[in-house]
Design a protein around this motif. Sequence first.
Motif, mmCIF file in Angstrom:
data_model
loop_
_atom_site.group_PDB
_atom_site.id
_atom_site.type_symbol
_atom_site.label_atom_id
_atom_site.label_comp_id
_atom_site.label_asym_id
_atom_site.label_seq_id
_atom_site.Cartn_x
_atom_site.Cartn_y
_atom_site.Cartn_z
ATOM 1 N N SER A 41 0.842 -1.195 0.000
ATOM 2 C CA SER A 41 0.000 0.000 0.000
ATOM 3 C C SER A 41 0.876 1.243 0.000
ATOM 4 N N MET A 42 0.486 2.230 -0.833
ATOM 5 C CA MET A 42 1.071 3.564 -0.785
ATOM 6 C C MET A 42 -0.037 4.501 -0.322
ATOM 7 N N ALA A 43 0.179 5.216 0.784
ATOM 8 C CA ALA A 43 -0.861 6.084 1.334
ATOM 9 C C ALA A 43 -0.252 7.040 2.342
ATOM 10 N N PHE A 44 -0.950 8.159 2.547
ATOM 11 C CA PHE A 44 -0.579 9.053 3.645
ATOM 12 C C PHE A 44 -1.844 9.636 4.245
ATOM 13 N N PRO A 45 -1.998 9.512 5.576
ATOM 14 C CA PRO A 45 -1.073 8.817 6.476
ATOM 15 C C PRO A 45 -1.116 7.309 6.278
ATOM 16 N N ARG A 46 -0.069 6.651 6.750
ATOM 17 C CA ARG A 46 -0.017 5.205 6.634
ATOM 18 C C ARG A 46 -1.167 4.556 7.416
ATOM 19 N N GLN A 85 -1.394 -16.412 9.708
ATOM 20 C CA GLN A 85 -0.625 -15.399 10.442
ATOM 21 C C GLN A 85 -0.520 -14.159 9.561
ATOM 22 N N VAL A 86 -0.891 -13.012 10.096
ATOM 23 C CA VAL A 86 -0.869 -11.755 9.347
ATOM 24 C C VAL A 86 0.285 -10.903 9.847
ATOM 25 N N ASP A 87 1.151 -10.481 8.934
ATOM 26 C CA ASP A 87 2.265 -9.583 9.259
ATOM 27 C C ASP A 87 2.043 -8.248 8.572
ATOM 28 N N VAL A 88 2.311 -7.149 9.282
ATOM 29 C CA VAL A 88 2.237 -5.797 8.723
ATOM 30 C C VAL A 88 3.560 -5.102 9.017
ATOM 31 N N VAL A 89 4.270 -4.679 7.964
ATOM 32 C CA VAL A 89 5.569 -4.029 8.120
ATOM 33 C C VAL A 89 5.636 -2.826 7.187
ATOM 34 N N HIS A 90 6.593 -1.948 7.454
ATOM 35 C CA HIS A 90 6.796 -0.784 6.596
ATOM 36 C C HIS A 90 8.004 -0.942 5.682
ATOM 37 N N GLN A 91 8.704 -2.071 5.818
ATOM 38 C CA GLN A 91 9.876 -2.313 4.989
ATOM 39 C C GLN A 91 10.088 -3.804 4.859
ATOM 40 N N TYR A 122 3.482 -2.833 3.895
ATOM 41 C CA TYR A 122 3.338 -4.174 3.332
ATOM 42 C C TYR A 122 2.562 -5.042 4.313
ATOM 43 N N THR A 123 1.772 -5.942 3.773
ATOM 44 C CA THR A 123 1.143 -6.957 4.609
ATOM 45 C C THR A 123 1.297 -8.314 3.935
ATOM 46 N N THR A 124 1.579 -9.337 4.743
ATOM 47 C CA THR A 124 1.740 -10.704 4.246
ATOM 48 C C THR A 124 0.831 -11.629 5.045
ATOM 49 N N LEU A 125 0.042 -12.417 4.306
ATOM 50 C CA LEU A 125 -0.793 -13.446 4.918
ATOM 51 C C LEU A 125 -0.078 -14.780 4.753
ATOM 52 N N ASN A 126 0.341 -15.366 5.851
ATOM 53 C CA ASN A 126 1.018 -16.662 5.833
ATOM 54 C C ASN A 126 -0.005 -17.764 6.118
ATOM 55 N N ILE A 127 -0.106 -18.728 5.208
ATOM 56 C CA ILE A 127 -1.036 -19.847 5.343
ATOM 57 C C ILE A 127 -0.217 -21.088 5.630
ATOM 58 N N ASN A 128 -0.398 -21.669 6.788
ATOM 59 C CA ASN A 128 0.436 -22.801 7.201
ATOM 60 C C ASN A 128 0.263 -24.012 6.287
ATOM 61 N N VAL A 129 -0.996 -24.372 5.987
ATOM 62 C CA VAL A 129 -1.283 -25.541 5.148
ATOM 63 C C VAL A 129 -2.392 -25.174 4.175
ATOM 64 N N VAL A 130 -2.116 -25.333 2.901
ATOM 65 C CA VAL A 130 -3.127 -25.073 1.877
ATOM 66 C C VAL A 130 -3.969 -26.332 1.693
ATOM 67 N N ASN A 131 -5.281 -26.172 1.817
ATOM 68 C CA ASN A 131 -6.202 -27.272 1.539
ATOM 69 C C ASN A 131 -7.451 -26.703 0.885
ATOM 70 N N SER A 132 -8.430 -27.550 0.603
ATOM 71 C CA SER A 132 -9.619 -27.109 -0.116
ATOM 72 C C SER A 132 -10.418 -26.070 0.649
ATOM 73 N N ASN A 133 -10.310 -26.063 1.980
ATOM 74 C CA ASN A 133 -11.031 -25.082 2.783
ATOM 75 C C ASN A 133 -10.361 -23.706 2.770
ATOM 76 N N ARG A 134 -9.153 -23.637 2.246
ATOM 77 C CA ARG A 134 -8.414 -22.367 2.253
ATOM 78 C C ARG A 134 -8.124 -21.871 0.843
ATOM 79 N N THR A 135 -8.879 -22.336 -0.108
ATOM 80 C CA THR A 135 -8.771 -21.815 -1.466
ATOM 81 C C THR A 135 -9.906 -20.836 -1.705
#
Length: 393
Positions: free
Chosen positions: A255-260, A282-288, A302-315
């Motif tokens: 994301s580019m925005a002001f204010p952050r 797990q959701v991570d939010v960072v500025h770098q 920046y935000t990253t969504l970490n998915i531990n195990v991909v299965n049919s319920n998470r598609t």
Amino acid sequence: MRASSWALVLFFGPCLVYCSIEITSNSGQITNGQIRVDNGASISLVCTVNTPAAIGPGGPLWNGPKEGLAFGPLVLHGDTAKYSVTEEETTGGRTQFILEMRNLNLADEGDYSCQNLNPSEKESVTLFVTTAPTIYNITAIQTATAGQYVALACKASGSPTPEIRWRHTRPNNRLPNGIEGEFKKGIHFNITAITLEDRGEYECIASNGVPKAKSEQKKTTFIRMNYEPVVTALTDENPEVKIPDGDSASLTCKSMAFPRPSTNDVLWYLDEVLINDVDGYQVDVVHQLPSEKVDPYDETTYTTLNINVVNSNRTGEYKCQFSNERGSSAATISLQIGEREVIATTPETVTYKTKMPEKDTQDTEDGSGKDRASVLSLSLVTILSMILFSLVH
């Protein structure tokens, strides 16, 4: 008639023939009795008298641009650590009176003259000291609203006087006010009615061509505007990401925005259902990111969504949403189970590789592996060939 002359040279050697004024140098520009030398350089001014009989009492006298700055073989008014005068005899019956000057700076600029006292004869040369550009003043970071008049200024010192150029370096290189080209010249840069596209970083470039290794200096300023997030999903050109069943996955948005946006204003959804930071996510939010430079203007998130195990319920369709006081924006990424290699292009170049089924191989006598089906096909062909051969014969 007595004849006299003088010459200006660097330490590389004086004028060795009779001449009115001769200047030799491996640096600086020589034009019409003028010489330019770099700041901190040392030079020699050589006053050559054609015949010994032409030298008046006390020898010729050097005069500098400062009041009271006079030099001769018997008199020296000035800093002895900076100036010195020596007398040398040359072939052909000429005498040279050499004024050496060290560690030149802008205060040493001006006219230097050599005057023979009897009779009165005088020659002069103008010395210029060149210095690299130094930007000593640039407009500080400003905050503006759409339609506002914004004034930028950049001032620099140097010799010769530096040329000032401006360019728009972020978020694009388009100049405002309909100006064509990449650069705008001039100390002042005024934007009559700023738009959101005009916001961002402006770079001032001061240049004067000397010395060549340091002929430019650059400094930046920034026009900040409050605006709602501009969101990008950091995947490859295909917005659909395919990951093998049972593998992990990471989905990233920028994301580019002001204010952050604050951490609480960054949300992830799966098929419009809010995802909590539990149950295999797990959701991570960072500025770098590790591979990115720090944003000095506090616009990037920046935000990253970490998915531990991909299965049919998470598609399905994942959505990353950023919000600030100006509004909300989102981007989507489709995640599916797939048995093919897909590379998700992020600033960290994260690569997802599909597990392909291994071929059924057997080792031959020479140690190389061959496909079992190929070996069986070859055996059948051999048997059929033997049967046909026996029938014919």
